[in-house]
Design an enzyme around this catalytic site. Structure first.
Site, PDB file in Angstrom:
ATOM      1  N   LYS A 188      25.176  74.809  26.861  1.00  0.00           N
ATOM      2  CA  LYS A 188      25.071  75.863  25.840  1.00  0.00           C
ATOM      3  C   LYS A 188      23.609  75.864  25.409  1.00  0.00           C
ATOM      4  CE  LYS A 188      24.708  76.999  22.026  1.00  0.00           C
ATOM      5  NZ  LYS A 188      23.516  77.783  21.583  1.00  0.00           N
ATOM      6  N   CYS A 296       9.160  68.624  19.399  1.00  0.00           N
ATOM      7  CA  CYS A 296       9.701  67.549  18.559  1.00  0.00           C
ATOM      8  C   CYS A 296       8.792  66.327  18.595  1.00  0.00           C
ATOM      9  CB  CYS A 296      11.092  67.163  19.025  1.00  0.00           C
ATOM     10  SG  CYS A 296      11.061  66.402  20.638  1.00  0.00           S
ATOM     11  N   GLU A 395       9.881  69.174   8.244  1.00  0.00           N
ATOM     12  CA  GLU A 395       9.443  69.441   9.619  1.00  0.00           C
ATOM     13  C   GLU A 395       9.083  70.920   9.674  1.00  0.00           C
ATOM     14  OE1 GLU A 395      12.435  69.520  12.750  1.00  0.00           O
ATOM     15  OE2 GLU A 395      10.974  68.725  14.170  1.00  0.00           O
TER      16      GLU A 395
HETATM   17  P1  NAD Z   1      18.664  74.111  16.092  1.00  0.00           P
HETATM   18  O1  NAD Z   1      19.259  72.878  15.534  1.00  0.00           O
HETATM   19  O2  NAD Z   1      18.572  75.309  15.236  1.00  0.00           O
HETATM   20  O3  NAD Z   1      19.506  74.577  17.386  1.00  0.00           O
HETATM   21  C1  NAD Z   1      19.838  73.683  18.409  1.00  0.00           C
HETATM   22  C2  NAD Z   1      21.150  74.141  19.041  1.00  0.00           C
HETATM   23  O4  NAD Z   1      22.171  74.117  18.053  1.00  0.00           O
HETATM   24  C3  NAD Z   1      21.094  75.548  19.598  1.00  0.00           C
HETATM   25  O5  NAD Z   1      21.761  75.578  20.839  1.00  0.00           O
HETATM   26  C4  NAD Z   1      21.816  76.372  18.545  1.00  0.00           C
HETATM   27  O6  NAD Z   1      22.491  77.466  19.084  1.00  0.00           O
HETATM   28  C5  NAD Z   1      22.796  75.391  17.949  1.00  0.00           C
HETATM   29  N1  NAD Z   1      23.059  75.659  16.521  1.00  0.00           N
HETATM   30  C6  NAD Z   1      22.193  76.211  15.619  1.00  0.00           C
HETATM   31  N2  NAD Z   1      22.787  76.297  14.403  1.00  0.00           N
HETATM   32  C7  NAD Z   1      24.043  75.786  14.535  1.00  0.00           C
HETATM   33  C8  NAD Z   1      25.130  75.588  13.639  1.00  0.00           C
HETATM   34  N3  NAD Z   1      25.050  75.935  12.348  1.00  0.00           N
HETATM   35  N4  NAD Z   1      26.248  75.024  14.119  1.00  0.00           N
HETATM   36  C9  NAD Z   1      26.351  74.661  15.398  1.00  0.00           C
HETATM   37  N5  NAD Z   1      25.340  74.824  16.304  1.00  0.00           N
HETATM   38  C10 NAD Z   1      24.198  75.379  15.884  1.00  0.00           C
HETATM   39  O7  NAD Z   1      17.243  73.713  16.698  1.00  0.00           O
HETATM   40  P2  NAD Z   1      16.142  74.678  17.293  1.00  0.00           P
HETATM   41  O8  NAD Z   1      15.511  75.441  16.183  1.00  0.00           O
HETATM   42  O9  NAD Z   1      16.650  75.428  18.455  1.00  0.00           O
HETATM   43  O10 NAD Z   1      15.103  73.599  17.867  1.00  0.00           O
HETATM   44  C11 NAD Z   1      14.106  73.002  17.085  1.00  0.00           C
HETATM   45  C12 NAD Z   1      14.572  71.667  16.543  1.00  0.00           C
HETATM   46  O11 NAD Z   1      14.947  70.818  17.608  1.00  0.00           O
HETATM   47  C13 NAD Z   1      13.474  70.910  15.805  1.00  0.00           C
HETATM   48  O12 NAD Z   1      14.037  70.319  14.667  1.00  0.00           O
HETATM   49  C14 NAD Z   1      13.016  69.871  16.801  1.00  0.00           C
HETATM   50  O13 NAD Z   1      12.440  68.713  16.235  1.00  0.00           O
HETATM   51  C15 NAD Z   1      14.304  69.551  17.460  1.00  0.00           C
HETATM   52  N6  NAD Z   1      14.086  68.933  18.765  1.00  0.00           N
HETATM   53  C16 NAD Z   1      14.300  67.599  18.873  1.00  0.00           C
HETATM   54  C17 NAD Z   1      14.057  66.965  20.070  1.00  0.00           C
HETATM   55  C18 NAD Z   1      14.282  65.500  20.216  1.00  0.00           C
HETATM   56  O14 NAD Z   1      14.239  65.042  21.327  1.00  0.00           O
HETATM   57  N7  NAD Z   1      14.546  64.754  19.170  1.00  0.00           N
HETATM   58  C19 NAD Z   1      13.616  67.712  21.167  1.00  0.00           C
HETATM   59  C20 NAD Z   1      13.423  69.077  21.025  1.00  0.00           C
HETATM   60  C21 NAD Z   1      13.671  69.682  19.812  1.00  0.00           C
END
Ligand code: NAD
Length: 510
Positions: A188, A296, A395
């Site tokens: 997903k 990240c 962040e």
């Molecule tokens: P996000 O949490 O908004 O989304 C991630 C995934 O979760 C997506 O597929 C999205 O569709 C889903 N999602 C979003 N809201 C949701 C909800 N309310 N309920 C269920 N699923 C939901 O993250 P983003 O904005 O796409 O990515 C950026 C974030 O990811 C930053 O915080 C970054 O630090 C983090 N990140 C972490 C790593 C790591 O390895 N720790 C790597 C890359 C990105």
């Protein structure tokens, strides 16, 4: 070029493309009636409309994966290896095509997008060694006439939920080891930049991966919740923001699933007074503003110790006007736009918030943003950022770099250790003894010594501490193999009529 790559060219010409699911080896148009827009962030225009899956569509993908699992788990390790070499070759041949999808929908510059694909390919290369990675232990004559050995078996159908900021690499961190271990996979991807996943699915099919082993379902919370609640899914890997990571971990485990959920970060880079200031400034600018700070592992906060601060601020200030912000398809661009207009506005709001909280705005990216409808923001630098300020705590996930000044090494380490995140951290120094002490002291999962973005190579595992990871196992590398398999220990004796007798006692070692 394949059908999907052709679509990409159309996207550039301004048409809105429908982006559908990939189930059981083919594209499947969504029937939920729900969908979301996909933008080209450099142009500021909608280029795609992505279908959002309903619980029924998630179930359809799970059933396809379940059917494929029965035969996929029996495919020999040598055949799987052969296939992974083919996958590696095909993705490598198409790395530029994949990268173009990333630039078109995420906005990162093409050279950076190619770098993302390259780091993902390293994980696939690691998986080419799957026979070695799945080797068990064997103890001959553990008891008289009895041998004991361990094997690792796949879990079944497993799912990955991924963020917008690495639309190709983070999925590769998941599907490659999962499939190599004998599982079938449901991806997903982020709804903001979903096309690279469908293109990958096409390439995997072309490489010879059986239908149903790799499926892509798009969507939002509805799709994620369906995955977390589906009884046919054994494990979930998640990468995204901390609040959602925590939710995914809690909901997934409450539903009996194995979950690894990687969250957000606030990565500190400590610069000691003995550091090479030019090297530290180059690293800070590269790691702070690369991919517009949407990594990240981006450095979001510099901790300048003692007299390093003034020199460091000066050296960074010199470099900022030279950072070329522009369309990622332009080979001269070094930094692209932000992923959406809302995200750009949110990131930009931190510049005012920082000023209101008492930080010094050394550079305001709104003043240097390119013209046009793209989601642009130039590079911003905030000095005198203090713990307690929102710009310190949050962040920001954009090209806004903060500088915190402290007097001692101990104060700098305390800042890192007290931070609720613990993803990456870096120290810049010439003193090997201090660097070694730092690696011992610091509470974070990935540590760089004069290396600003210490993303581990594919044969180590990636993961943070504290609120940057929920779960026990890091992602890819040896821990990834562990995550996607479960152990079994066999205690075996071959019939020897000469020693056979009835014995109702508890089996004891002999
Ligand atoms: P996000 O949490 O908004 O989304 C991630 C995934 O979760 C997506 O597929 C999205 O569709 C889903 N999602 C979003 N809201 C949701 C909800 N309310 N309920 C269920 N699923 C939901 O993250 P983003 O904005 O796409 O990515 C950026 C974030 O990811 C930053 O915080 C970054 O630090 C983090 N990140 C972490 C790593 C790591 O390895 N720790 C790597 C890359 C990105």
């Amino acid at each position: 070029m394949t059908e999907v790559a052709d679509q990409f060219t159309e996207e550039r010409s301004g048409e809105v493309t429908r982006i559908s699911h990939w189930i059981d080896g083919q594209r499947v148009e969504g029937e939920s009636g729900r969908s979301g827009p996909v933008y080209n962030p450099a142009l500021g225009v909608q280029t795609g409309e992505v279908d959002f899956a309903s619980p029924e569509e998630i179930d359809r993908a799970v059933q396809a994966a379940r059917r494929a699992f029965d035969s996929w788990r029996t495919v020999s390790l040598s055949r799987r290896t052969e296939l992974f070499f083919r996958i590696r070759k095909l993705l490598d041949e198409h790395r530029e095509d994949i990268a173009k999808f990333l630039t078109a929908e995420h906005g990162k510059v093409l050279s950076d997008a190619k770098g993302e694909v390259a780091r993902g390919l390293e994980v696939i290369e690691y998986c080419c060694g799957i026979p070695e990675l799945l080797k068990g232990d064997f103890s001959e004559q553990a008891s008289t006439g009895i041998d004991v050995y361990s094997i690792r078996q796949p879990l079944g159908v497993v799912a990955g939920i991924t963020p917008f900021n690495f639309p190709a690499m983070v999925p590769m961190w998941m599907w490659a080891p999962a499939i190599a271990c004998g599982n079938c996979f449901l991806l997903k991807p982020s709804e903001k930049d979903p096309s690279a996943s469908i293109y990958t699915a096409e390439l995997l099919k072309e490489a010879g991966l059986p239908d149903g082993v790799f499926n892509v379902v798009h969507g939002d919370k509805v799709a994620v919740d369906s995955i977390l609640e589906h009884p046919g899914i054994a494990a979930v890997s998640f990468v995204g923001s901390t609040p959602i990571a925590r939710y995914v971990y809690e909901t997934g485990t409450a539903n009996g699933k194995r979950v690894q959920a990687l969250g957000g970060a606030k990565n500190h880079m400590i610069v000691l007074p003995d550091a090479d200031i030019d090297m530290a400034a180059d690293a800070a600018v590269s790691a702070g503003y690369g991919s517009a700070g949407e990594r990240c592992m981006a450095v979001s906060l510099l901790v300048a110790v003692g007299h390093a601060a003034d020199d460091l601020v000066g050296a960074i200030q010199e470099r900022l006007p030279k950072v070329k912000v522009g369309d990622g398809m332009d080979p001269d661009s070094e930094m692209g736009p932000l992923v959406t207009r809302e995200h750009r506005d949110k990131v930009a709001s931190y510049i005012d918030r920082g000023r209101d909280e008492g930080a010094t705005v050394v550079a305001d990216g709104r003043e240097t943003a390119p013209e046009g409808d793209g989601f642009w923001l130039g590079v911003s630098l905030l000095d005198n950022v203090k713990p307690g300020m929102d710009v310190y705590k949050d962040e920001i996930f954009g090209p806004v770099l903060g500088i915190t000044r402290v007097d001692t090494y101990d104060e700098a380490v305390d800042l890192v250790n007290e931070n609720p995140y613990g993803n990456g951290v870096a120290i810049f120094t010439r003193d090997g003894g201090v660097a070694r002490q730092f690696q011992f002291d610091v509470k974070a999962g990935m540590v760089g010594v004069n290396v600003p973005i210490p993303v581990p190579v594919a044969y180590y595992s990636f993961g943070g501490w504290k609120n940057s990871l929920f779960g026990d196992l890091h992602i890819y590398g040896p821990e990834g193999i562990q995550f996607y398999t479960r152990g079994k220990v066999v205690t075996s004796r071959w019939p020897d009529p000469a020693t056979s007798k009835v014995d109702l006692g508890f089996p004891q070692t002999r």
